[in-house]
Motif scaffolding. Structure first.
Motif, PDB file in Angstrom:
ATOM      1  N   VAL A   1       0.838  -1.198   0.000  1.00 38.78           N
ATOM      2  CA  VAL A   1       0.000   0.000   0.000  1.00 38.78           C
ATOM      3  C   VAL A   1       0.871   1.246   0.000  1.00 38.78           C
ATOM      4  O   VAL A   1       0.649   2.200  -0.760  1.00 38.78           O
ATOM      5  CB  VAL A   1      -0.956   0.009   1.216  1.00 38.78           C
ATOM      6  CG1 VAL A   1      -1.607   1.372   1.390  1.00 38.78           C
ATOM      7  CG2 VAL A   1      -2.024  -1.076   1.064  1.00 38.78           C
ATOM      8  N   GLU A   2       1.897   1.245   0.856  1.00 40.20           N
ATOM      9  CA  GLU A   2       2.793   2.394   0.945  1.00 40.20           C
ATOM     10  C   GLU A   2       3.537   2.624  -0.374  1.00 40.20           C
ATOM     11  O   GLU A   2       3.671   3.761  -0.844  1.00 40.20           O
ATOM     12  CB  GLU A   2       3.797   2.177   2.077  1.00 40.20           C
ATOM     13  CG  GLU A   2       4.749   3.335   2.295  1.00 40.20           C
ATOM     14  CD  GLU A   2       5.652   3.099   3.492  1.00 40.20           C
ATOM     15  OE1 GLU A   2       6.812   2.709   3.268  1.00 40.20           O
ATOM     16  OE2 GLU A   2       5.187   3.286   4.624  1.00 40.20           O
ATOM     17  N   TYR A   3       4.012   1.541  -0.972  1.00 39.06           N
ATOM     18  CA  TYR A   3       4.717   1.665  -2.252  1.00 39.06           C
ATOM     19  C   TYR A   3       3.811   2.260  -3.319  1.00 39.06           C
ATOM     20  O   TYR A   3       4.222   3.136  -4.091  1.00 39.06           O
ATOM     21  CB  TYR A   3       5.225   0.298  -2.700  1.00 39.06           C
ATOM     22  CG  TYR A   3       5.918   0.344  -4.046  1.00 39.06           C
ATOM     23  CD1 TYR A   3       7.274   0.660  -4.143  1.00 39.06           C
ATOM     24  CD2 TYR A   3       5.216   0.094  -5.223  1.00 39.06           C
ATOM     25  CE1 TYR A   3       7.904   0.722  -5.364  1.00 39.06           C
ATOM     26  CE2 TYR A   3       5.837   0.155  -6.456  1.00 39.06           C
ATOM     27  CZ  TYR A   3       7.178   0.473  -6.520  1.00 39.06           C
ATOM     28  OH  TYR A   3       7.800   0.552  -7.748  1.00 39.06           O
ATOM     29  N   ASN A   4       2.567   1.797  -3.367  1.00 35.30           N
ATOM     30  CA  ASN A   4       1.631   2.313  -4.374  1.00 35.30           C
ATOM     31  C   ASN A   4       1.310   3.779  -4.143  1.00 35.30           C
ATOM     32  O   ASN A   4       1.143   4.557  -5.093  1.00 35.30           O
ATOM     33  CB  ASN A   4       0.343   1.477  -4.368  1.00 35.30           C
ATOM     34  CG  ASN A   4       0.567   0.085  -4.943  1.00 35.30           C
ATOM     35  OD1 ASN A   4       1.465  -0.129  -5.757  1.00 35.30           O
ATOM     36  ND2 ASN A   4      -0.247  -0.866  -4.524  1.00 35.30           N
ATOM     37  N   GLU A   5       1.234   4.172  -2.871  1.00 30.82           N
ATOM     38  CA  GLU A   5       0.995   5.587  -2.563  1.00 30.82           C
ATOM     39  C   GLU A   5       2.165   6.446  -3.037  1.00 30.82           C
ATOM     40  O   GLU A   5       1.977   7.517  -3.620  1.00 30.82           O
ATOM     41  CB  GLU A   5       0.783   5.765  -1.058  1.00 30.82           C
ATOM     42  CG  GLU A   5      -0.540   5.218  -0.550  1.00 30.82           C
ATOM     43  CD  GLU A   5      -0.661   5.327   0.956  1.00 30.82           C
ATOM     44  OE1 GLU A   5       0.344   5.694   1.614  1.00 30.82           O
ATOM     45  OE2 GLU A   5      -1.742   5.019   1.486  1.00 30.82           O
ATOM     46  N   ILE A   6       3.384   5.956  -2.795  1.00 29.56           N
ATOM     47  CA  ILE A   6       4.565   6.687  -3.214  1.00 29.56           C
ATOM     48  C   ILE A   6       4.641   6.765  -4.737  1.00 29.56           C
ATOM     49  O   ILE A   6       5.007   7.796  -5.304  1.00 29.56           O
ATOM     50  CB  ILE A   6       5.841   6.025  -2.645  1.00 29.56           C
ATOM     51  CG1 ILE A   6       5.886   6.216  -1.136  1.00 29.56           C
ATOM     52  CG2 ILE A   6       7.105   6.596  -3.281  1.00 29.56           C
ATOM     53  CD1 ILE A   6       6.968   5.422  -0.451  1.00 29.56           C
TER      54      ILE A   6
ATOM     55  N   ARG B   1       2.214   6.844  -6.780  1.00 30.19           N
ATOM     56  CA  ARG B   1       1.244   7.834  -7.273  1.00 30.19           C
ATOM     57  C   ARG B   1       1.670   9.257  -6.963  1.00 30.19           C
ATOM     58  O   ARG B   1       1.318  10.197  -7.666  1.00 30.19           O
ATOM     59  CB  ARG B   1      -0.140   7.550  -6.665  1.00 30.19           C
ATOM     60  CG  ARG B   1      -0.826   6.320  -7.235  1.00 30.19           C
ATOM     61  CD  ARG B   1      -2.275   6.270  -6.810  1.00 30.19           C
ATOM     62  NE  ARG B   1      -2.413   6.082  -5.370  1.00 30.19           N
ATOM     63  CZ  ARG B   1      -2.509   4.904  -4.770  1.00 30.19           C
ATOM     64  NH1 ARG B   1      -2.454   3.798  -5.498  1.00 30.19           N
ATOM     65  NH2 ARG B   1      -2.641   4.823  -3.468  1.00 30.19           N
ATOM     66  N   ASN B   2       2.436   9.421  -5.876  1.00 31.83           N
ATOM     67  CA  ASN B   2       2.872  10.749  -5.474  1.00 31.83           C
ATOM     68  C   ASN B   2       4.334  10.685  -5.042  1.00 31.83           C
ATOM     69  O   ASN B   2       4.636  10.581  -3.855  1.00 31.83           O
ATOM     70  CB  ASN B   2       1.997  11.278  -4.331  1.00 31.83           C
ATOM     71  CG  ASN B   2       2.354  12.710  -3.950  1.00 31.83           C
ATOM     72  OD1 ASN B   2       3.207  13.341  -4.586  1.00 31.83           O
ATOM     73  ND2 ASN B   2       1.723  13.217  -2.901  1.00 31.83           N
TER      74      ASN B   2
ATOM     75  N   GLN C   1       6.190  12.215  -1.923  1.00 30.32           N
ATOM     76  CA  GLN C   1       6.074  11.704  -0.552  1.00 30.32           C
ATOM     77  C   GLN C   1       7.275  10.862  -0.146  1.00 30.32           C
ATOM     78  O   GLN C   1       7.407  10.509   1.022  1.00 30.32           O
ATOM     79  CB  GLN C   1       4.838  10.803  -0.430  1.00 30.32           C
ATOM     80  CG  GLN C   1       3.523  11.533  -0.620  1.00 30.32           C
ATOM     81  CD  GLN C   1       2.372  10.583  -0.345  1.00 30.32           C
ATOM     82  OE1 GLN C   1       2.284  10.031   0.744  1.00 30.32           O
ATOM     83  NE2 GLN C   1       1.510  10.371  -1.308  1.00 30.32           N
TER      84      GLN C   1
ATOM     85  N   LYS D   1       8.322   8.999   3.721  1.00 30.79           N
ATOM     86  CA  LYS D   1       8.014   7.599   3.965  1.00 30.79           C
ATOM     87  C   LYS D   1       9.279   6.847   4.361  1.00 30.79           C
ATOM     88  O   LYS D   1      10.376   7.182   3.929  1.00 30.79           O
ATOM     89  CB  LYS D   1       7.426   6.943   2.695  1.00 30.79           C
ATOM     90  CG  LYS D   1       6.085   7.530   2.272  1.00 30.79           C
ATOM     91  CD  LYS D   1       4.974   7.105   3.207  1.00 30.79           C
ATOM     92  CE  LYS D   1       3.609   7.576   2.701  1.00 30.79           C
ATOM     93  NZ  LYS D   1       2.538   7.152   3.598  1.00 30.79           N
TER      94      LYS D   1
END
Length: 353
Positions: free
Chosen positions: A331-336, A338-339, A342, A346
């Motif tokens: 989840v964290e990797y996918n958030e990064i 996309r943005n 960040q 992280k």
């Protein structure tokens, strides 16, 4: 789907005549596990109550007939069936396989529909589960069909990670299953999972040879020189840090495995014998490369221990922890991804190896 920020972990019960029920119950007998996740066991309240009484475990269930009714901070049991089922501990029979498949199918359906965040599978018996609906040598191949992605069996224990180039393949068929395409796919899968699921920015991967001594320059087989080395040279030319092939007999004994983030073994026992020697009872089997998370303990049904209240549940508990951890990292990797801005805020993706 998420409840109160507790990840929902689905659990397939495995062969009801094996140790699956015992290791599940002993894992969640510790109420602190509910601080990490909301479990949902795909079985029936009747059979789980039988197991609870048999093993004399002080645990309470929340029975549900549809997944939307599960509750956080409870051990949810989804009734996949409601009929009474006869348990015969230690026996390999048709009933054990039938209900293992019912549980697995229901759990995978929930995983595919994202009603659970991750799946932890208790052990099945690879013989009695065979049917018109299941003609696979194990969980990994079945999940590869049901879920998108390129599957790879990856055994994990702390910093030791061992993947398989060929998994449940007869020894006589190993070489015919190793080719440039397979090598490329497995290396790409293990490389990607190390980045996305384990937070390793620049993975270092070792590959073990096919033949003894990696062929000794053709003296003990040509496959390492004609198939494996050219494939690895090509992968290295594209910037991946992939090393080998290494002679498998001395690789672990010399401690060389500690220099790498993952090791890719050419066949099943070449990888699993050293892994289980070093980490048995603490290891986790992770099906890498799929679009959903699945883990399992590093052992089988252990029919010889079934029903005796003597099974070690540590590997299953680690499988639960790993499923949650891998899900969170992904989840964290996918958030990064996309943005990218960040990334400095992280942890785990800005550190150099």
């Amino acid at each position: 789907m998420s409840l109160d920020d507790k990840r929902i972990v689905g659990i397939s019960i495995g062969d009801i005549n094996g140790i699956g029920s015992e290791i599940i119950l002993k894992t969640f007998e510790d109420s602190r596990m509910l601080e990490f996740c909301t479990p949902v066991i795909f079985a029936s309240v009747k059979i789980m109550t039988f197991f609870k009484k048999h093993f004399d475990i002080d645990i309470n269930f929340h029975g549900i007939d549809k997944i939307e009714d599960l509750l956080p901070k409870k051990i949810n049991v989804l009734n996949v069936w409601k009929e009474q089922v006869d348990v015969a501990f230690g026996e390999e029979n048709e009933i054990g396989g039938k209900y293992a498949l019912k549980s697995l199918q229901a759990a995978v359906a929930a995983l595919k529909s994202k009603n659970i965040d991750a799946l932890v599978t208790a052990p099945i018996n690879k013989t009695n589960i065979q049917s018109d609906n299941f003609k696979f040598p194990g969980h990994t191949d079945y999940l590869a069909q049901e879920l998108g992605g390129e599957s790879l069996m990856l055994l994990v224990s702390e910093n030791l990670r061992v993947g398989l180039l060929t998994d449940h393949v007869a020894v006589k068929d190993v070489v015919k299953n190793i080719n440039r395409e397979r090598i490329d796919k497995k290396i790409n899968t293990i490389y990607r999972t190390l980045i996305e699921d384990f937070g390793i920015e620049k993975p270092r991967i070792a590959v073990l040879g096919i033949n003894p001594h990696a062929g000794d320059k053709g003296v003990i087989g040509e496959e390492d020189d004609t198939i494996l080395r050219p494939a690895l040279d090509n992968i290295r030319s594209n910037g991946k840090m992939v090393f080998g092939p290494y002679a498998a007999d001395s690789f672990f004994g010399s401690g060389n495995h500690k220099n790498f983030d993952a090791i890719l073994a050419s066949y099943h026992d070449q990888g699993l014998i050293p892994f289980k020697t070093l980490a048995f009872g603490k290891g986790v089997n992770f099906t890498a490369g799929l679009n959903r998370i699945r883990t399992s303990p590093d052992h089988g049904t252990a029919f010889d221990l079934a029903g005796k209240n003597a099974a070690n549940f540590e590997s299953f508990r680690e499988a639960v922890y790993s499923a949650i951890s891998i899900f969170e990292r992904r989840v964290e990797y996918n958030e990064i991804s996309r943005n990218p801005l960040q990334i400095n805020r992280k942890r785990g993706y800005s550190k150099k190896k």
